[in-house]
Design a protein around this motif. Sequence first.
Motif, PDB file in Angstrom:
ATOM      1  N   SER A  22     -46.089   0.632 -32.161  1.00 20.05           N
ATOM      2  CA  SER A  22     -47.551   0.506 -32.290  1.00 20.05           C
ATOM      3  C   SER A  22     -48.319   1.398 -31.326  1.00 20.05           C
ATOM      4  N   SER A  23     -47.619   2.054 -30.398  1.00 18.41           N
ATOM      5  CA  SER A  23     -48.310   2.877 -29.403  1.00 18.41           C
ATOM      6  C   SER A  23     -49.109   4.004 -30.044  1.00 18.41           C
ATOM      7  N   PHE A  24     -48.596   4.554 -31.141  1.00 17.61           N
ATOM      8  CA  PHE A  24     -49.299   5.620 -31.857  1.00 17.61           C
ATOM      9  C   PHE A  24     -50.709   5.166 -32.265  1.00 17.61           C
ATOM     10  N   TYR A  25     -50.823   3.919 -32.659  1.00 14.01           N
ATOM     11  CA  TYR A  25     -52.116   3.365 -33.066  1.00 14.01           C
ATOM     12  C   TYR A  25     -53.091   3.371 -31.886  1.00 14.01           C
ATOM     13  N   VAL A  31     -61.190   4.206 -30.255  1.00 10.77           N
ATOM     14  CA  VAL A  31     -61.278   2.883 -29.638  1.00 10.77           C
ATOM     15  C   VAL A  31     -62.246   2.007 -30.434  1.00 10.77           C
ATOM     16  N   GLY A  32     -61.772   0.823 -30.820  1.00  5.98           N
ATOM     17  CA  GLY A  32     -62.591  -0.096 -31.594  1.00  5.98           C
ATOM     18  C   GLY A  32     -62.355  -0.023 -33.086  1.00  5.98           C
ATOM     19  N   SER A  33     -61.632   1.015 -33.532  1.00  4.25           N
ATOM     20  CA  SER A  33     -61.324   1.112 -34.962  1.00  4.25           C
ATOM     21  C   SER A  33     -60.258   0.087 -35.338  1.00  4.25           C
ATOM     22  N   LYS A  34     -60.108  -0.154 -36.630  1.00  4.42           N
ATOM     23  CA  LYS A  34     -59.142  -1.149 -37.103  1.00  4.42           C
ATOM     24  C   LYS A  34     -57.730  -0.823 -36.633  1.00  4.42           C
ATOM     25  N   ALA A  35     -57.320   0.440 -36.796  1.00  2.75           N
ATOM     26  CA  ALA A  35     -55.968   0.846 -36.392  1.00  2.75           C
ATOM     27  C   ALA A  35     -55.788   0.727 -34.881  1.00  2.75           C
ATOM     28  N   TRP A  36     -56.841   1.070 -34.110  1.00  2.00           N
ATOM     29  CA  TRP A  36     -56.746   0.960 -32.650  1.00  2.00           C
ATOM     30  C   TRP A  36     -56.585  -0.499 -32.241  1.00  2.00           C
ATOM     31  N   TRP A  37     -57.330  -1.390 -32.878  1.00  2.00           N
ATOM     32  CA  TRP A  37     -57.228  -2.807 -32.542  1.00  2.00           C
ATOM     33  C   TRP A  37     -55.820  -3.343 -32.818  1.00  2.00           C
ATOM     34  N   ILE A  38     -55.188  -2.858 -33.885  1.00  2.00           N
ATOM     35  CA  ILE A  38     -53.813  -3.265 -34.168  1.00  2.00           C
ATOM     36  C   ILE A  38     -52.911  -2.845 -33.013  1.00  2.00           C
ATOM     37  N   GLY A  39     -53.071  -1.600 -32.570  1.00  2.00           N
ATOM     38  CA  GLY A  39     -52.273  -1.119 -31.439  1.00  2.00           C
ATOM     39  C   GLY A  39     -52.540  -1.900 -30.170  1.00  2.00           C
ATOM     40  N   ASN A  40     -53.802  -2.223 -29.914  1.00  2.00           N
ATOM     41  CA  ASN A  40     -54.165  -2.948 -28.702  1.00  2.00           C
ATOM     42  C   ASN A  40     -53.601  -4.365 -28.701  1.00  2.00           C
ATOM     43  N   VAL A  41     -53.780  -5.086 -29.789  1.00  2.00           N
ATOM     44  CA  VAL A  41     -53.316  -6.474 -29.869  1.00  2.00           C
ATOM     45  C   VAL A  41     -51.792  -6.544 -29.794  1.00  2.00           C
ATOM     46  N   ALA A 218     -56.907 -12.198 -21.949  1.00  2.00           N
ATOM     47  CA  ALA A 218     -57.510 -11.348 -20.918  1.00  2.00           C
ATOM     48  C   ALA A 218     -57.026  -9.908 -21.036  1.00  2.00           C
ATOM     49  N   THR A 219     -55.754  -9.726 -21.377  1.00  2.00           N
ATOM     50  CA  THR A 219     -55.198  -8.377 -21.535  1.00  2.00           C
ATOM     51  C   THR A 219     -55.839  -7.656 -22.713  1.00  2.00           C
ATOM     52  N   ILE A 220     -55.945  -8.346 -23.843  1.00  2.00           N
ATOM     53  CA  ILE A 220     -56.565  -7.756 -25.039  1.00  2.00           C
ATOM     54  C   ILE A 220     -58.018  -7.375 -24.759  1.00  2.00           C
ATOM     55  N   THR A 221     -58.755  -8.316 -24.181  1.00  2.00           N
ATOM     56  CA  THR A 221     -60.175  -8.088 -23.905  1.00  2.00           C
ATOM     57  C   THR A 221     -60.385  -7.019 -22.841  1.00  2.00           C
ATOM     58  N   GLY A 222     -59.626  -7.120 -21.764  1.00  2.00           N
ATOM     59  CA  GLY A 222     -59.760  -6.143 -20.679  1.00  2.00           C
ATOM     60  C   GLY A 222     -59.427  -4.734 -21.135  1.00  2.00           C
ATOM     61  N   SER A 223     -58.388  -4.613 -21.940  1.00  2.00           N
ATOM     62  CA  SER A 223     -58.005  -3.302 -22.452  1.00  2.00           C
ATOM     63  C   SER A 223     -59.121  -2.706 -23.304  1.00  2.00           C
ATOM     64  N   GLU A 235     -54.347   2.516 -20.029  1.00  2.00           N
ATOM     65  CA  GLU A 235     -53.411   1.417 -20.261  1.00  2.00           C
ATOM     66  C   GLU A 235     -53.082   0.609 -19.013  1.00  2.00           C
ATOM     67  N   PHE A 236     -54.015   0.532 -18.095  1.00  2.00           N
ATOM     68  CA  PHE A 236     -53.797  -0.265 -16.885  1.00  2.00           C
ATOM     69  C   PHE A 236     -53.412  -1.705 -17.213  1.00  2.00           C
ATOM     70  N   PHE A 237     -54.094  -2.302 -18.188  1.00  2.00           N
ATOM     71  CA  PHE A 237     -53.853  -3.709 -18.507  1.00  2.00           C
ATOM     72  C   PHE A 237     -52.478  -3.943 -19.132  1.00  2.00           C
ATOM     73  N   TYR A 238     -51.794  -2.894 -19.549  1.00  2.00           N
ATOM     74  CA  TYR A 238     -50.459  -3.022 -20.127  1.00  2.00           C
ATOM     75  C   TYR A 238     -49.350  -2.885 -19.080  1.00  2.00           C
ATOM     76  N   ASP A 239     -49.700  -2.434 -17.896  1.00  2.00           N
ATOM     77  CA  ASP A 239     -48.687  -2.153 -16.881  1.00  2.00           C
ATOM     78  C   ASP A 239     -47.899  -3.417 -16.527  1.00  2.00           C
ATOM     79  N   PRO A 240     -46.568  -3.311 -16.385  1.00  2.00           N
ATOM     80  CA  PRO A 240     -45.746  -4.493 -16.068  1.00  2.00           C
ATOM     81  C   PRO A 240     -46.154  -5.216 -14.788  1.00  2.00           C
ATOM     82  N   THR A 241     -46.817  -4.499 -13.864  1.00  2.00           N
ATOM     83  CA  THR A 241     -47.222  -5.153 -12.619  1.00  2.00           C
ATOM     84  C   THR A 241     -48.740  -5.298 -12.510  1.00  2.00           C
ATOM     85  N   SER A 242     -49.445  -5.231 -13.642  1.00  2.00           N
ATOM     86  CA  SER A 242     -50.875  -5.565 -13.615  1.00  2.00           C
ATOM     87  C   SER A 242     -50.991  -7.090 -13.576  1.00  2.00           C
TER      88      SER A 242
END
Length: 334
Positions: A22-25, A31-41, A218-223, A235-242
């Motif tokens: 899903s990273s490609f999305y 940002v905010g498009s349907k495909a981007w939201w799929i990648g983010n979620v 919080a991760t979905i919203t913050g991202s 992608e700060f909110f995705y970092d393993p140590t965020s």
Amino acid sequence: MTNWVNFCRIVAVSAIVLIHSSSFYFYTFLVGSKAWWIGNVINSAARWAVPVFIMISGYLIVARGKTDNIKDFYSKRASRVIIPTIVWSIIYVLFFKYAILKGAPSFGFSEALNKIISGRPYSHMWFLFMLIGMYLATPFFDAFFSRYNDKKKLYIISIWFILSASYTIAINFHPIRNTYWITWFILYAPYFLLGRVITTYKIPTYFAALVALLSLSATITGSYLVNVTNNTKYEFFYDPTSPFIILFSIAMFVLFEKANNIIPSSNLLNSLASISMGVFLSHPIFIFLIMEIAKPHIQNKPYLCLWIIWSFSLMSAFVFSYVLSKIPYLRKIA
């Protein structure tokens, strides 16, 4: 081995394949498009996988007497980690040159060697290089465990998590020169240690589930907020140590451990879990292959394409790893 560990390994590696599918999305679409939201979620929901893998390793190794004979411990870990790291590093620098760069002459031996020495022959390979450092430090972790009681261990691990999260926050505002891979384990060591400690505490299931849900939200919203505000792919909110991923990962580990009584033991479960590392190592190749076909159709059919990319890559990687595991001289890299 408890059933939940095997089940957790299978689900975790499936989640890692889903992240990369899903990273490609996330990186390609507005940002905010349907495909981007799929990648983010999807990215947000699956980011617990790598930390939980680290916690499983700690749960199985730390303070279990496996480092009583240090020479024997290092010898076993070398065959399990160093050999696959070397072999797959070579495979991926060749894959990068001939598949990604289409044989570009600018990428020669020195560039390939530099990628390996830096610990990043391909995007996901950092994990194995980090794991080498973690295993080298394990005897010292065992000494740490023998010295302190559970309360003090938890206190030290908590402080360590705070420092790791603080470092992650700091480098996102003030980028620091990349460190040597041999030190990467320091950021992730609290996961490794907590995997052994947390199972001694009785954490209510509802509390772990609530923490997981709130952290995910919080991760979905913050991202979304940080990306739409800065108009960039951040992608700060995705970092393993965020901070939120730390809480999310710990909660998911607790939930998996509590599911042990409802997960039946089976030969299939054991077999799939035994090749999970092979799946982790090989899956980017299959994602690349199917993405070449799916890219033109993602915009119009994002859900269907994601399902096809993920399922094809995951099944192909499992089949490939299973075949490798049956070949005497190749099973060590599966």
